[in-house]
Design a protein around this motif. Structure first.
Motif, PDB file in Angstrom:
ATOM      1  N   GLY A  63      30.644  27.401   7.098  1.00 33.02           N
ATOM      2  CA  GLY A  63      30.659  25.976   7.408  1.00 33.02           C
ATOM      3  C   GLY A  63      29.891  25.143   6.394  1.00 33.02           C
ATOM      4  N   TYR A  87      43.990  24.116  20.149  1.00 31.62           N
ATOM      5  CA  TYR A  87      42.715  24.768  20.477  1.00 31.62           C
ATOM      6  C   TYR A  87      42.596  24.965  21.991  1.00 31.62           C
ATOM      7  N   GLU A  91      42.467  28.419  24.131  1.00 32.31           N
ATOM      8  CA  GLU A  91      41.327  28.628  25.015  1.00 32.31           C
ATOM      9  C   GLU A  91      41.803  28.997  26.424  1.00 32.31           C
ATOM     10  N   LYS A 170      35.904  18.542  24.568  1.00 26.81           N
ATOM     11  CA  LYS A 170      35.837  19.654  23.606  1.00 26.81           C
ATOM     12  C   LYS A 170      35.337  19.151  22.247  1.00 26.81           C
ATOM     13  N   GLU A 173      31.669  19.014  22.480  1.00 24.44           N
ATOM     14  CA  GLU A 173      31.126  20.367  22.542  1.00 24.44           C
ATOM     15  C   GLU A 173      31.076  21.018  21.154  1.00 24.44           C
ATOM     16  N   LEU A 174      32.094  20.742  20.334  1.00 26.55           N
ATOM     17  CA  LEU A 174      32.177  21.340  19.005  1.00 26.55           C
ATOM     18  C   LEU A 174      31.334  20.604  17.968  1.00 26.55           C
ATOM     19  N   ILE A 216      35.262  20.466  11.118  1.00 28.46           N
ATOM     20  CA  ILE A 216      34.541  21.173  12.182  1.00 28.46           C
ATOM     21  C   ILE A 216      35.529  21.787  13.173  1.00 28.46           C
ATOM     22  N   TYR A 219      37.243  24.717  11.527  1.00 28.14           N
ATOM     23  CA  TYR A 219      36.289  25.833  11.434  1.00 28.14           C
ATOM     24  C   TYR A 219      36.267  26.616  12.744  1.00 28.14           C
ATOM     25  N   HIS A 220      36.111  25.927  13.862  1.00 25.40           N
ATOM     26  CA  HIS A 220      36.035  26.603  15.162  1.00 25.40           C
ATOM     27  C   HIS A 220      37.384  27.201  15.561  1.00 25.40           C
ATOM     28  N   LYS A 223      37.722  30.360  13.524  1.00 24.93           N
ATOM     29  CA  LYS A 223      36.709  31.334  13.912  1.00 24.93           C
ATOM     30  C   LYS A 223      37.015  31.947  15.276  1.00 24.93           C
ATOM     31  N   ASN A 224      37.357  31.120  16.238  1.00 23.97           N
ATOM     32  CA  ASN A 224      37.576  31.598  17.605  1.00 23.97           C
ATOM     33  C   ASN A 224      38.990  32.126  17.840  1.00 23.97           C
ATOM     34  N   ILE A 382      26.312  24.191  13.297  1.00 27.77           N
ATOM     35  CA  ILE A 382      26.748  25.395  12.592  1.00 27.77           C
ATOM     36  C   ILE A 382      25.619  25.802  11.657  1.00 27.77           C
TER      37      ILE A 382
END
Length: 477
Positions: A63, A87, A91, A170, A173-174, A216, A219-220, A223-224, A382
């Protein structure tokens, strides 16, 4: 002679000033080089009218920001907003609410939305069951608005407003601090002709975000849910195969290998364009162990469709710059290492971003190894890469202390065992002396202690004495 020395000093001074002036000039020129210059120097034909309003490049594992230009400018991302919807779909799958094979029965409203000419869509027929997997391809490859709406409605059981609130929750949250969503697909709610109308949400508002926030999010997402790239990388794909509703979808990400601006290693993410947002681009590419994410916003304007291609020229150029300058690799191996003249032991391998052809500068603090790269994190949420460690000397001293402690404990147990054995032997000798005792031959003669009894008493006394010593002083063996 004096004149000669003076002249030499003057010449040396002039050379020194010239040298540092050259460095300053080169540095200034480098600092002033912008994305337009970088793109033109990379061989792409472009000009000022297409220059992006904002851009950013980050490394996908850490990041860390490798390039930025107006990264916090608020902008309408258009269809890149679909990444947030995707996303939330991934989820929900991860939470076990449904699977990729779950089907959604298309409604009359879904079919009507798919027929709105002004919106990017795929074909939807009322009453037909569409698998989630196919709708994900339609959303990410074709940028279908109706497919996005169908997926959003699946997540919230047709509560359209709830999904918008989920998107905004969300985002917070991120760590997306400058983003607000008003629709799930990037198209204004009002453009759906009343077939999609989240209650209580402004129908005429555009989604708002920034290059940083989209980086951002990307990135998430990677990653997730790393499988995302399997849905963003096809240049062409057929959905609903072996049915009467089969449809070929074409990708608008022209930086994918094989397309007009094909870029080595590119495998996603999403394009987006609109009258108020111009042409936008969220991309990712991987070369060896290095994966980068970039966001390019506001290329050209809606009236000039050349911007659809130009966004890829800018994206490719700053990707080139970042890949040529930085790499992500293993910097230290698990186990014994020497860092800053200290012998340390790492719990695991340490990976990080480093400028090519340079040596890493490590920091040891709070039992963690970090690296001083001079690179900022795209978000304070991050954290920069770090690995826990132990000082080799301290660990050896601790191991020695533990060994001594365990040895003392072991010796203590051995000592008490020997002490007890002496007492038991003493009691045994005393018992034997009584058992083997003979009556005196002459009446009235004096009783004498037998040798066995004396030995037994001595053993008992020695055992008791050594036990007391062990308790008060420590093991005697």
């Amino acid at each position: 002679m004096k004149k000669r020395n003076v002249l030499l000093k003057i010449c040396s001074l002039i050379l020194t000033i010239s040298y540092f002036s050259g460095i300053f000039t080169a540095t200034s020129a480098y600092a002033q080089e912008d994305i337009l210059t970088i793109t033109q120097n990379a061989g792409y034909q472009t000009d000022e009218v297409y220059k992006p309003k904002a851009s950013i490049v980050i490394e996908a594992q850490t990041g860390q920001v490798l390039w930025e230009d107006n990264p916090d400018l608020k902008w309408n991302p258009a269809s890149i907003a679909k990444l947030m919807s995707v996303y939330l779909v991934f989820e929900a799958i991860d939470q076990g609410k449904f699977t990729l094979d779950t089907t959604i029965k298309a409604t009359d409203s879904d079919q009507a939305i798919s027929q709105i000419y002004e919106l990017s869509n795929n074909s939807i027929v009322s009453g037909v069951d569409y698998p989630v997997k196919d709708l994900l391809y339609a959303t990410l490859v074709q940028s279908s608005n109706v497919a996005t709406v169908m997926l959003a409605n699946l997540v919230t059981a047709n509560d359209e407003a709830k999904f918008i609130h989920m998107m905004n929750d969300k985002a917070k949250e991120l760590g997306m601090t400058n983003s607000t969503f008003y629709n799930c697909s990037g198209a204004e709610t009002g453009s759906f002709n009343g077939y999609y109308k989240p209650e209580g949400i402004d129908q005429n508002a555009d989604n708002v975000t920034t290059a940083r926030d989209l980086a951002i999010l990307s990135y998430h997402l990677l990653k997730n849910y790393p499988d995302t790239v399997s849905y963003t990388s096809p240049t062409q794909i057929t959905i609903m195969e072996n049915t009467p509703y089969a449809e070929v979808l074409e990708n608008h990400n022209y930086s994918l290998p094989g397309l007009a601006y094909g870029y080595e290693g590119a495998d996603g993410l999403k394009t987006g364009s609109s009258p108020t947002g111009g042409f936008n681009y969220a991309a990712t590419a991987k070369r060896e162990d290095t994966r980068l994410i970039e966001i390019v916003l506001g290329v050209g304007n809606w009236e000039d469709q050349e911007g659809e291609l130009q966004r890829h020229a800018f994206g490719n150029a700053i990707f080139d710059r970042a890949f040529a300058t930085y790499e992500y690799k293993k910097l230290l191996s698990k186990g014994n290492n020497t860092v800053n003249q200290e012998e340390i032991i790492l719990d695991q391998d340490f990976y990080g971003v480093i400028q090519r052809n340079t040596e890493p500068a490590f920091k040891l603090a709070a039992d963690n190894v970090t690296m001083d790269t001079g690179l900022a994190q795209v978000s304070p949420m991050i954290k920069a890469p770090s690995v826990s460690f132990k000082y080799a000397k301290k660990l050896k001293a601790l191991q020695n202390a533990t060994l001594l402690k365990n040895g003392s404990k072991k010796n203590g147990l051995s000592t008490f065992f020997v002490n007890g054995l002496l007492i038991i032997l003493g009691l045994l000798f005393a018992a034997l002396s009584k058992l083997l005792k003979k009556e005196p031959a002459v009446t009235g003669s004096t009783k004498r202690f037998s040798t066995l009894l004396i030995i037994g008493i001595l053993l008992i006394l020695v055992g008791i004495g050594l036990s007391v010593y062990t308790v008060l002083v420590g093991p005697w063996i």
